[in-house]
Design an enzyme around this catalytic site. Structure first.
Site, PDB file in Angstrom:
ATOM      1  N   HIS A 122       0.876  -1.184   0.000  1.00  0.00           N
ATOM      2  CA  HIS A 122       0.000   0.000   0.000  1.00  0.00           C
ATOM      3  C   HIS A 122       0.910   1.231   0.000  1.00  0.00           C
ATOM      4  CE1 HIS A 122      -2.838   2.901   1.847  1.00  0.00           C
ATOM      5  NE2 HIS A 122      -3.808   2.072   1.499  1.00  0.00           N
ATOM      6  N   ASP A 199       2.951  -4.722   8.110  1.00  0.00           N
ATOM      7  CA  ASP A 199       1.737  -3.919   7.963  1.00  0.00           C
ATOM      8  C   ASP A 199       0.558  -4.883   8.074  1.00  0.00           C
ATOM      9  OD1 ASP A 199      -0.520  -2.717   6.997  1.00  0.00           O
ATOM     10  OD2 ASP A 199       0.402  -1.869   5.205  1.00  0.00           O
ATOM     11  N   GLN A 202      -4.610  -5.440   6.907  1.00  0.00           N
ATOM     12  CA  GLN A 202      -5.602  -6.353   6.328  1.00  0.00           C
ATOM     13  C   GLN A 202      -5.585  -7.730   6.981  1.00  0.00           C
ATOM     14  OE1 GLN A 202      -7.900  -5.299   4.663  1.00  0.00           O
ATOM     15  NE2 GLN A 202      -7.072  -3.337   3.991  1.00  0.00           N
ATOM     16  N   LYS A 225     -10.643  -0.966  10.478  1.00  0.00           N
ATOM     17  CA  LYS A 225     -10.709  -2.168   9.645  1.00  0.00           C
ATOM     18  C   LYS A 225     -10.974  -3.411  10.502  1.00  0.00           C
ATOM     19  CE  LYS A 225      -7.313  -0.322   6.367  1.00  0.00           C
ATOM     20  NZ  LYS A 225      -8.054  -0.002   5.143  1.00  0.00           N
ATOM     21  N   CYS A 363      -4.691   2.506  -3.684  1.00  0.00           N
ATOM     22  CA  CYS A 363      -3.449   2.971  -3.050  1.00  0.00           C
ATOM     23  C   CYS A 363      -2.315   1.972  -3.271  1.00  0.00           C
ATOM     24  CB  CYS A 363      -3.636   3.229  -1.560  1.00  0.00           C
ATOM     25  SG  CYS A 363      -4.814   4.520  -1.217  1.00  0.00           S
TER      26      CYS A 363
HETATM   27  N1  PMP Z   1      -1.797  -0.807   4.599  1.00  0.00           N
HETATM   28  C1  PMP Z   1      -2.735  -1.573   4.039  1.00  0.00           C
HETATM   29  C2  PMP Z   1      -2.373  -2.946   3.580  1.00  0.00           C
HETATM   30  C3  PMP Z   1      -4.029  -1.093   3.907  1.00  0.00           C
HETATM   31  O1  PMP Z   1      -4.975  -1.858   3.327  1.00  0.00           O
HETATM   32  C4  PMP Z   1      -4.339   0.214   4.361  1.00  0.00           C
HETATM   33  C5  PMP Z   1      -5.731   0.793   4.222  1.00  0.00           C
HETATM   34  N2  PMP Z   1      -6.324   0.573   2.983  1.00  0.00           N
HETATM   35  C6  PMP Z   1      -3.321   0.967   4.958  1.00  0.00           C
HETATM   36  C7  PMP Z   1      -2.066   0.423   5.057  1.00  0.00           C
HETATM   37  C8  PMP Z   1      -3.575   2.348   5.482  1.00  0.00           C
HETATM   38  O2  PMP Z   1      -4.455   2.282   6.558  1.00  0.00           O
HETATM   39  P1  PMP Z   1      -5.027   3.628   7.200  1.00  0.00           P
HETATM   40  O3  PMP Z   1      -5.603   4.425   6.060  1.00  0.00           O
HETATM   41  O4  PMP Z   1      -6.071   3.149   8.153  1.00  0.00           O
HETATM   42  O5  PMP Z   1      -3.898   4.314   7.866  1.00  0.00           O
END
Ligand code: PMP
Length: 405
Positions: A122, A199, A202, A225, A363
């Site tokens: 991401h 990270d 997910q 999430k 993203c």
């Molecule tokens: N890493 C991953 C794998 C994600 O899916 C996301 C959110 N789509 C993020 C980071 C960023 O999370 P947040 O916007 O809650 O900071």
């Protein structure tokens, strides 16, 4: 399986609503899960009965709010198997957690030191390291993937070098659903003398996570999430590393003593928590963790896998269906395109039929480039989705496919 999905659904008032006169089928869980009534009740209860700024107050309300926030810290510690609550830092989310590590641990790196990322990260796990590269002259290396969307582990082994300082990798890809072999990655990285940030955005609501069993150095995730409130996230950091790291932001709460000549910093974890935290959200995160563990991450995962298997098989029957990410170990995230139809058109038609899916690059633009597409449609399941919703989704896809010719 005594998984009572209808009972769980009744915890979510939003699932009863309609869009365009059609029952809502919410399949955008990768972006944010919905919030059960009890989590919202904690937010309300906090505002109605306990709201006062934490840590600074001598009065009863402030002490109650502080106790609730610190109870969440211990709850999260136990939930992810950390050794100490000193290792649990509250952030605004995964993004802030990764920025914290890149900025603060990054201060310990020198020009030419290497950080390994993967092609499926991401942007939150790419850009903070690029900012560090601009500042420090570090080198970013990228692990490619195999055609099924799993990581190329041979390539990873080849990228490790005596200059590798950090490996930063998603536990689960937010596009492909791939579950990366993080335990193996961590063990290989440690042999090379590098630390690993996982990270877990997910993974946290879909897989059992034990940071000590994984031997992770850093692990982060977002509350929104995992059925919790927005605005809160967690960074787990190994205490010995956090001790060595400089503060990320300066301000109230993170200090021991301030004078214009010299300032000393607070103990862990407060050294990394400058300013007033989202103590309401943090209190409600406690309820979300209780909720999740009350149902059980393993039963939830089994339920979601059942939906994943069923939906994938039925989707494959649709002419010109292209599914991205078919690794044997994957979470219930299905990214797809119907022939050459634009992802946005597919998403818009599904929306009009009541299905909430997400479209675009998610993203993950470098991943889109590797897949040779501009964007994809993504459907993702959570604990409250049902087999009949998935049946309806596949039926809607057939309809959309014929509309798009
Ligand atoms: N890493 C991953 C794998 C994600 O899916 C996301 C959110 N789509 C993020 C980071 C960023 O999370 P947040 O916007 O809650 O900071």
């Amino acid at each position: 399986m005594d998984y009572d999905v209808e009972k769980y659904r009744s915890d979510y008032p939003i699932l009863c609503r309609t869009v365009y006169g059609k029952p809502l089928v919410y399949l955008d869980n990768t972006a944010s899960t919905q919030t059960p009534r009890m989590v919202v009740d904690t937010v309300t209860d906090m505002y109605y009965k306990h709201k006062a700024n934490v840590h600074r107050g001598v009065h009863a309300l402030s002490q109650e709010a502080t106790a609730m926030m610190e109870a969440t810290r211990r709850r999260v510690r136990d939930f992810i198997g950390a050794e100490s609550e000193r290792e649990i830092i509250f952030t605004r989310g995964t993004t802030e957690a990764i920025n914290l590590v890149a900025a603060s641990y990054g201060e310990l790196l020198s020009e030419g030191d290497e950080v390994i990322l993967t092609v499926m990260e991401h942007h939150a796990n790419i850009v903070p390291w690029q900012l560090l590269r601009d500042r420090k002259g570090i080198v970013i290396k990228v692990v490619p993937m195999l055609p099924d969307g799993s990581l190329d582990m041979d390539a990873f082994r080849g990228l490790l070098s005596p200059r590798t300082r950090v490996v930063s990798v998603a536990h689960v890809s937010n596009v492909l659903g791939t579950v990366n072999p993080v335990a193996e990655i961590i063990s290989l990285a440690h042999e090379a003398g590098a630390v690993v940030l996982v990270d877990g955005a997910q993974a946290i609501a879909h897989k059992e996570v034990d940071v000590r069993r994984l031997d992770a150095d850093f692990y982060c995730f977002s509350s929104h999430k995992m059925y919790g409130p927005t605005g809160v996230g967690v960074l787990y950091g190994r205490e010995s590393l956090l001790e060595k790291m400089p503060p990320y932001q300066g301000g109230g709460e993170m200090i021991a003593h301030v004078a214009f000549e010299h300032t000393t910093y607070a103990e862990l974890p407060f050294k990394f928590e400058a300013g007033t935290p989202d103590y309401v959200g943090i209190a409600a995160l406690h309820t979300a963790v209780d909720y999740l563990t009350g149902i059980g991450v393993e039963p939830i995962s089994a339920h979601e896998h059942d939906l994943l298997r069923y939906t994938t098989e039925r989707m494959m029957e649709i002419p010109r269906m292209r599914i991205f990410g078919t690794s044997p170990d994957k979470c219930a995230i299905i990214s797809f395109l119907i022939g050459d139809a634009h992802h946005y058109d597919t998403g818009m038609l599904l929306d009009k039929l009541g299905f909430a899916v997400r479209t675009g690059h998610h993203c993950a633009q470098p991943l889109m480039q590797a897949l040779g597409v501009e964007g994809v449609v993504r459907a993702s399941m959570a604990l409250y989705n049902t087999r009949s919703e998935c049946e309806a989704f596949v039926k809607a896809l057939h309809r959309v496919a014929s509309m798009l010719g």
